[in-house]
Design an enzyme around this catalytic site. Structure first.
Site, mmCIF file in Angstrom:
data_model
loop_
_atom_site.group_PDB
_atom_site.id
_atom_site.type_symbol
_atom_site.label_atom_id
_atom_site.label_comp_id
_atom_site.label_asym_id
_atom_site.label_seq_id
_atom_site.Cartn_x
_atom_site.Cartn_y
_atom_site.Cartn_z
ATOM 1 N N GLY A 316 0.789 -1.224 0.000
ATOM 2 C CA GLY A 316 0.000 0.000 0.000
ATOM 3 C C GLY A 316 0.823 1.276 0.000
ATOM 4 C CB SER A 317 -0.166 4.606 1.261
ATOM 5 O OG SER A 317 -1.438 4.576 0.636
ATOM 6 C CB VAL A 318 4.636 1.857 3.071
ATOM 7 C CG1 VAL A 318 3.914 1.864 4.410
ATOM 8 C CG2 VAL A 318 4.409 0.537 2.342
#
Length: 597
Positions: A316-318
């Site tokens: 995801g957004s990491v």
């Protein structure tokens, strides 16, 4: 040699002139010649006796010294030399970075039966079943009265069990010396150590071999007699590892997650100071691999599965910080550049949306702070597929992690078969590419340590191990500032730990269905953090599998509500153990103040 004549002419003539007997001269010369021969033979004999005396004296000294050595040594029974390679039982210890024992050896005994020598098989079977409840009396009696001549009963027994078997008194029950592998800390660092078992066995010895983890990866080193028992020194800190496991287990229970993992890495050396995968196991009693008979459909449900290394997930957004950092490095944007975030962003039949409406534009920093999928995707379109792939590869995200575990090659990242433009867009915010928490820790360390590539390692290092540069120092500092802003005013506000200046990025990715598509209510929640953000020392990755917690009257599954609080508590616990002193601001004086008259 010149011999003197017996009748010298000059003396004979003189003797005749004087009226003497010439035969007396000959007799005298014969006597003198005999005396010379006698003296010569005596000298030769005395020399030989001297040589023999010296030889006997030296032999006496050697024999005496050997007898003295034998008298002072520990007596040992003679052993017969057999053909073939010997069984090596000794195995080196494994210790943490401070020399504390993680794995060692324990002398014990095995139990076996020489069936022809047994006196009362029925009694022996009955008594053994009482001592070892897992043994079946009927099966033992069947074996004792069958055609077998030799039977292993137990590979390892305790001293108490040995005494109980000895009290049975049957001469057919015998004991053999054994060296077993012992993990004194139980389940702590279980997935890293892996475990060991017996290889070749004999009644008098058995070889201990690794079956997983570093035990198997370094099996040759641990069994090599040339090391003279030198321990294998890991980068782990036992105290930090134990604290991390305790906090992560509590967080997993609190967040109702089915599994969890964490990785704590030194950003300058790549050393892994702790790595946790839950659920775990006790390597002293390693469970067997799940089979279909157990109802297992996925090996990731097994406690043997190492989620930190083998678990490859869409994180995801990491991943967004990689996209923004690369764009800044390429000179396409700056931290304050305004990015179009109007959504949804359409590409064919695909729609890219944000979690909520962030407005028409955001700065590049706020794209990270607010975690805008649309803004990140637009930046990725500016970069292009080829450059994006090269950059992610330079961070180590596209190849199996080189960490020293036999499970590492199985944690191969899952890449799109065709790295198209839509793949570039989705990968920019962490979808369409699956990698492990160790991959993520390595990439964050390389980006935030000043921009140098590091390799993850479980071996203790003496200093920084920098590889090639991946970004400039300026871009690395910019990325750290952005991640710090995520904590102070973004999606990870629960991650602020007073005194330790934490920076980080949240990531919430829906889990893919085996049949295609994604689950609506099953996700992987990840928080990638760095501390202290202004002068990075450590990167911490925390991942929860299918977390869910009730807060403010509704179920929360995003990383900001689940993984972030767990990571914050972990930093709060382990930072002092790592020698980091909290940087607490001094308060201004209040109350009564002394003033001069």
């Amino acid at each position: 040699m010149i011999r003197t004549p017996l009748r010298p002419l000059a003396r004979i003539l003189k003797a005749r002139e004087q009226g003497q007997n010439p035969d007396a001269i000959e007799a005298e010369n014969i006597r003198l010649r005999h005396e010379d021969d006698r003296d010569r033979d005596r000298n030769r004999a005395e020399g030989r006796l001297l040589v023999m005396g010296v030889a006997f004296f030296c032999a006496f000294i050697v024999i005496g010294a050997r007898m003295g050595t034998l008298a002072g040594s520990v007596p040992q029974e003679p052993t017969a030399q057999a053909s073939g390679s010997p069984i090596i039982g000794q195995r080196s210890d494994i210790v943490d970075r401070n020399g504390r024992v993680l794995a060692t050896n324990l002398d014990t005994h095995s139990l076996y039966a020489q069936i022809p020598d047994m006196v009362d098989p029925a009694k022996a079977a009955r008594e053994l079943a009482g001592i070892f409840p897992e043994l079946d009396e009927d099966e033992l009696f069947k074996d004792f009265t069958g055609e077998r001549r030799f039977l292993w009963i137990r590979r390892e027994i305790s001293p108490e069990q040995m005494q109980a078997v000895h009290d049975i008194g049957d001469p057919g029950l015998l004991f053999g010396p054994r060296e077993m592998r012992l993990y004194p800390n139980g389940s702590v660092a279980a997935h890293i150590l892996g475990g060991a078992t017996y290889g070749r066995e004999g009644v008098s010895s058995a070889e201990v071999i690794g079956v997983a983890g570093v035990e198997k990866y370094f099996d040759d080193f641990l069994r090599d007699p040339a090391n003279e028992g030198a321990p294998l020194e890991l980068s782990l800190d036992l105290t930090v590892q134990a604290a991390s496991e305790r906090v992560l287990h509590g967080g997993m229970m609190l967040m109702s997650a089915k599994g969890a993992s964490s990785v704590l890495m030194d950003v300058h050396t790549g050393e892994i100071l702790s790595m946790v995968s839950l659920p775990d196991f006790d390597p002293n009693d390693r469970p067997r691999v799940l089979t279909e008979a157990d109802g297992a459909t996925d090996q990731s449900d097994s406690p043997l599965f190492n989620r930190a290394v083998q678990g490859v997930y869409e994180l995801g957004s990491v991943f967004k910080i990689f996209t923004i950092a690369q764009a800044v490095e390429l000179g396409l944007i700056r931290a304050d550049t305004m990015i179009d975030t109007k959504g949804p962003l359409t590409w064919g039949r695909f729609r890219i949306r944000d979690f909520r409406n962030y407005g028409a534009e955001l700065t590049a920093t706020d794209v990270i702070v607010k975690s805008s999928n649309v803004g990140t995707a637009r930046v990725a379109m500016m970069i292009g597929a080829e450059k994006q792939r090269e950059f992610l590869d330079s961070l180590g995200l596209l190849a199996p992690t080189p960490v020293e575990m036999v499970e590492a090659p199985t944690g191969r990242p899952l890449l799109p078969p065709n790295w198209s433009e839509i793949s570039t867009m989705t990968i920019s915010y962490g979808h369409g590419l699956s990698s492990s928490p160790v991959h993520l820790a390595t990439a964050y360390s390389s980006l935030l340590n000043g921009g140098y590539r590091v390799e993850p390692t479980l071996l203790r290092q003496d200093g920084p191990r920098y590889g090639p540069r991946v970004v400039s120092e300026r871009v690395s500092a910019t990325a750290r500032d952005m991640l710090r802003a995520v904590i102070t005013r973004g999606t990870a506000s629960f991650g602020d730990v007073e005194g330790y200046e934490v920076g980080g990025k949240t990531g919430t990715a829906e889990k893919p269905r085996p049949t295609g598509g994604y689950y609506d209510e099953k996700n992987i929640a990840t928080f990638a953090s760095v501390f202290p953000a202004s002068d990075p020392r450590y990167v911490l990755i925390v991942t929860l599998d299918e977390p869910s917690v009730e807060a403010l009257g509704e179920q929360r599954r995003t990383a900001g509500w689940t993984a972030v609080p767990v990571a914050a508590e972990m930093i709060r616990r382990v930072a002092p153990l790592l020698g980091l002193r909290p940087d607490v601001e001094t308060l201004s004086p209040t109350g009564v103040t002394l003033t001069s008259n």
